[in-house]
Design an enzyme around this catalytic site. Structure first.
Site, mmCIF file in Angstrom:
data_model
loop_
_atom_site.group_PDB
_atom_site.id
_atom_site.type_symbol
_atom_site.label_atom_id
_atom_site.label_comp_id
_atom_site.label_asym_id
_atom_site.label_seq_id
_atom_site.Cartn_x
_atom_site.Cartn_y
_atom_site.Cartn_z
ATOM 1 N N SER A 183 12.449 -32.480 -1.437
ATOM 2 C CA SER A 183 11.912 -33.829 -1.068
ATOM 3 C C SER A 183 11.578 -34.122 0.144
ATOM 4 O O SER A 183 11.778 -33.198 1.309
ATOM 5 C CB SER A 183 13.365 -34.983 -1.090
ATOM 6 N N TYR B 17 6.511 -38.507 0.051
ATOM 7 C CA TYR B 17 6.607 -39.963 0.355
ATOM 8 C C TYR B 17 5.295 -40.043 1.266
ATOM 9 O O TYR B 17 5.124 -39.231 1.933
ATOM 10 C CB TYR B 17 7.710 -40.222 1.115
ATOM 11 N N HIS C 32 14.065 -43.671 -10.502
ATOM 12 C CA HIS C 32 14.859 -43.221 -9.468
ATOM 13 C C HIS C 32 15.939 -43.081 -9.464
ATOM 14 O O HIS C 32 16.688 -43.432 -8.505
ATOM 15 C CB HIS C 32 14.082 -44.066 -8.054
ATOM 16 N N ARG D 284 18.039 -46.249 -8.234
ATOM 17 C CA ARG D 284 18.371 -46.474 -7.010
ATOM 18 C C ARG D 284 17.395 -47.385 -6.342
ATOM 19 O O ARG D 284 17.187 -47.664 -5.167
ATOM 20 C CB ARG D 284 18.259 -45.165 -6.285
ATOM 21 N N THR E 196 16.108 -39.759 -15.101
ATOM 22 C CA THR E 196 17.408 -40.993 -14.895
ATOM 23 C C THR E 196 18.165 -40.893 -15.803
ATOM 24 O O THR E 196 17.937 -40.968 -17.149
ATOM 25 C CB THR E 196 16.651 -42.110 -14.723
ATOM 26 N N ILE F 256 20.133 -38.359 -17.119
ATOM 27 C CA ILE F 256 20.683 -37.094 -17.626
ATOM 28 C C ILE F 256 22.104 -36.500 -17.200
ATOM 29 O O ILE F 256 22.194 -36.118 -16.130
ATOM 30 C CB ILE F 256 19.532 -36.039 -17.588
ATOM 31 N N MET F 257 23.048 -36.486 -18.252
ATOM 32 C CA MET F 257 24.157 -36.052 -17.730
ATOM 33 C C MET F 257 24.714 -34.615 -18.807
ATOM 34 O O MET F 257 25.813 -34.320 -18.558
ATOM 35 C CB MET F 257 25.256 -37.168 -17.772
ATOM 36 N N GLY G 153 19.092 -35.143 -11.324
ATOM 37 C CA GLY G 153 19.171 -35.531 -9.888
ATOM 38 C C GLY G 153 20.762 -35.308 -9.439
ATOM 39 O O GLY G 153 21.132 -34.252 -9.084
HETATM 40 C C1 LIG Z 1 21.096 -38.917 -3.502
HETATM 41 C C2 LIG Z 1 19.719 -39.046 -4.246
HETATM 42 C C3 LIG Z 1 18.523 -38.785 -3.432
HETATM 43 C C4 LIG Z 1 17.382 -39.011 -3.962
HETATM 44 N N1 LIG Z 1 16.213 -38.905 -3.029
HETATM 45 C C5 LIG Z 1 15.083 -38.872 -3.786
HETATM 46 C C6 LIG Z 1 13.729 -38.530 -2.751
HETATM 47 O O1 LIG Z 1 14.136 -38.377 -1.574
HETATM 48 N N2 LIG Z 1 12.666 -38.523 -3.195
HETATM 49 C C7 LIG Z 1 12.442 -38.710 -4.899
HETATM 50 O O2 LIG Z 1 11.365 -39.044 -5.245
HETATM 51 N N3 LIG Z 1 13.639 -39.239 -5.580
HETATM 52 C C8 LIG Z 1 14.951 -39.186 -5.020
HETATM 53 N N4 LIG Z 1 15.847 -39.445 -5.725
HETATM 54 C C9 LIG Z 1 15.597 -39.634 -7.322
HETATM 55 C C10 LIG Z 1 15.827 -38.166 -7.907
HETATM 56 O O3 LIG Z 1 14.662 -37.486 -7.611
HETATM 57 C C11 LIG Z 1 15.534 -38.550 -9.659
HETATM 58 O O4 LIG Z 1 14.504 -39.502 -9.735
HETATM 59 C C12 LIG Z 1 16.797 -39.365 -9.996
HETATM 60 O O5 LIG Z 1 17.993 -38.705 -9.534
HETATM 61 C C13 LIG Z 1 17.015 -39.134 -11.288
HETATM 62 O O6 LIG Z 1 18.200 -39.568 -11.972
HETATM 63 P P1 LIG Z 1 19.603 -38.803 -12.177
HETATM 64 O O7 LIG Z 1 20.085 -38.879 -10.834
HETATM 65 O O8 LIG Z 1 20.443 -39.879 -13.062
HETATM 66 O O9 LIG Z 1 19.465 -37.455 -12.882
HETATM 67 C C14 LIG Z 1 17.233 -39.439 -5.298
HETATM 68 C C15 LIG Z 1 18.157 -39.279 -5.925
HETATM 69 C C16 LIG Z 1 19.744 -39.371 -5.470
HETATM 70 C C17 LIG Z 1 20.547 -39.264 -6.621
#
Ligand SMILES: Cc1cc2nc3c(=O)[nH]c(=O)nc-3n(C[C@H](O)[C@H](O)[C@H](O)COP(=O)(O)O)c2cc1C
Length: 416
Positions: free
Chosen positions: A136, A160, A300, A303, A332, A334-335, A354
């Protein structure tokens, strides 16, 4: 009448199987985890509440994340029978290179906050498993540090577009120079999502020592030992640009980013470029026409916009609209490896994990991430065998239907 007899000592002896105790506590803990949810339980026990909640939590009522996970749980598989699949091939070709498994590690910010090994553990585990690792912009290990941890494998960089565009351009050049082969241009964060758990916990970077955090720290001494005795937690690739963590975080969100920025970045980036955070059919088609190499259907991890569309639900319509020759990835919720198999069956070329990765990291550093990958690999292979397919290419939409608890009422919602 049941006939009874005295057991013979030799028979008793056969029943007794004493395993050599595992003395390595971390290994014992991780071996006992059979699912990603098991890793989550360990992670929760070992990580301070504010850091765990930052990872585990999502925006507002956390509905997007819960729904995305529910959608995967509502998958119904349709196996074929008497189709021998003595071996299964889980490898794929993605964005011009190989991956041993149909998933890679998603970009996450602040990763060393979860566990001090952070991105180095993720990149090292990805290298060992032969899958891509994504760093990231808000990573806590530098571009060059990730390259050192995964010198021969595939590294991807997530960008970003910062308010000060020059910072982003410089990062793009650095990632290209370090041999990263794909850029993920994240577009779902024009402003920060409302992470209510963080507000309630008084979450801050670096963590503040209040009475609450001290009490919470008592049963988690190792996290604090790691935190206090390892290099400072900072946005490693951005640290040379100056500014506090808060200022940099704020500068990473810009509500004015547009297709014009995408054009500039494409000119700067020599490798593949994908847009991450696509959430409808129309944008998917527009991006294909704009000539990007692929998209990530993602909200995301829930989030950002709460109640956003479930990426897994978008997938079949997006695949239909963009055709077969365009890379569509999904994340998003996936577990489980079965979630990944279902995604591939419905048209995904690749998936990203993630939290599944971060739970492993918090549960046991590098070995924990290895465990995450091993669990998902086993689940993918077993699901494929039980479906009667021996390669990912054999998976097709007919292998999956969904229980209809959460299907949108009309296509109009997805196609604007
Ligand atoms: C703690 C955390 C930090 C994240 N930071 C970023 C980031 O800096 N940039 C980004 O594009 N996505 C970020 N994401 C999103 C992840 O890349 C991804 O889209 C997401 O975690 C997928 O869902 P999942 O956690 O259910 O697998 C973040 C997710 C989490 C959980």
């Amino acid at each position: 009448m049941v006939q009874r007899q005295l057991p013979k000592p030799a028979e008793l002896f056969e029943l007794m199987q004493f395993k050599k105790p595992e003395l390595d506590g971390r290994k014992r803990r991780l071996d006992a985890a059979l699912t990603i949810y098991d890793l989550r339980t360990i992670a929760k026990r070992r990580t301070p509440k504010a850091a765990f909640d930052y990872t585990d939590g999502a925006a507002e009522g956390e509905l997007s994340l819960a729904r995305a996970r529910q959608a995967f749980e509502d998958v119904e598989f349709h196996p074929g029978i008497l189709k021998p699949a003595p071996t299964v091939d889980t490898s794929v070709e993605i964005l011009g290179g190989p991956s041993a498994l149909p998933f890679g590690i998603a970009p996450t910010g602040f990763t060393r906050l979860m566990q001090t090994e952070g991105e180095v553990a993720g990149a090292g585990a990805a290298a060992a498993a032969g899958i891509p690792f994504t760093l990231s912009t808000l990573g806590t290990t530098s571009i060059e540090g990730v390259k050192a941890a995964n010198p021969h494998g595939r590294n991807w960089f997530q960008l970003y577009v910062m308010r000060d565009r020059e910072i982003s351009y410089e990062l793009t050049r650095r990632a290209a120079a370090a041999g990263f082969d794909t850029l993920h241009f994240t577009v779902d964060t024009p402003v920060a999502g409302a992470r209510l758990r963080d507000k309630r916990n008084g979450f801050s970077i670096p963590p503040q020592l209040t009475l609450g955090t001290i009490v919470n720290a008592i049963p988690r001494p190792w996290w604090w030992y790691d935190f206090l005795t390892t290099p400072k937690l900072e946005f490693a690739s951005l640290s040379t640009t100056g500014g506090t963590v808060g200022e940099l975080l704020d500068a990473a969100m810009d509500p004015t980013i547009s297709y014009a920025d995408l054009d500039v970045i494409r000119d700067l980036w020599p490798g593949k470029i994908v847009v991450k955070g696509v959430q409808n059919v129309e944008d998917s088609v527009r991006l294909k026409d704009a000539g990007v190499d692929g998209i990530v259907l993602s909200n995301h991890g829930g989030r950002q916009l709460d109640r956003a569309p479930i990426p897994f639900h978008l997938l079949p319509q997006v695949r239909k609209a963009v055709g077969d020759d365009f890379t569509v990835m999904i994340d998003t919720g996936i577990m489980n490896g079965a979630d990944i198999v279902a995604s591939v069956a419905l048209g995904a070329d690749f998936t990203l994990i993630g939290r599944a990765y971060l739970y492993g990291l918090m549960a046991g550093g590098r070995q924990g991430v290895d465990r995450t990958i091993a669990i998902l690999r086993t689940e993918i292979e077993r699901t494929m065998r039980l479906l009667g397919v021996s390669s990912l290419a054999e998976l097709e939409p007919a292998h999956v239907t969904q229980l209809t608890r959460m299907v949108p009422l009309g296509e109009s919602i997805l196609v604007r």
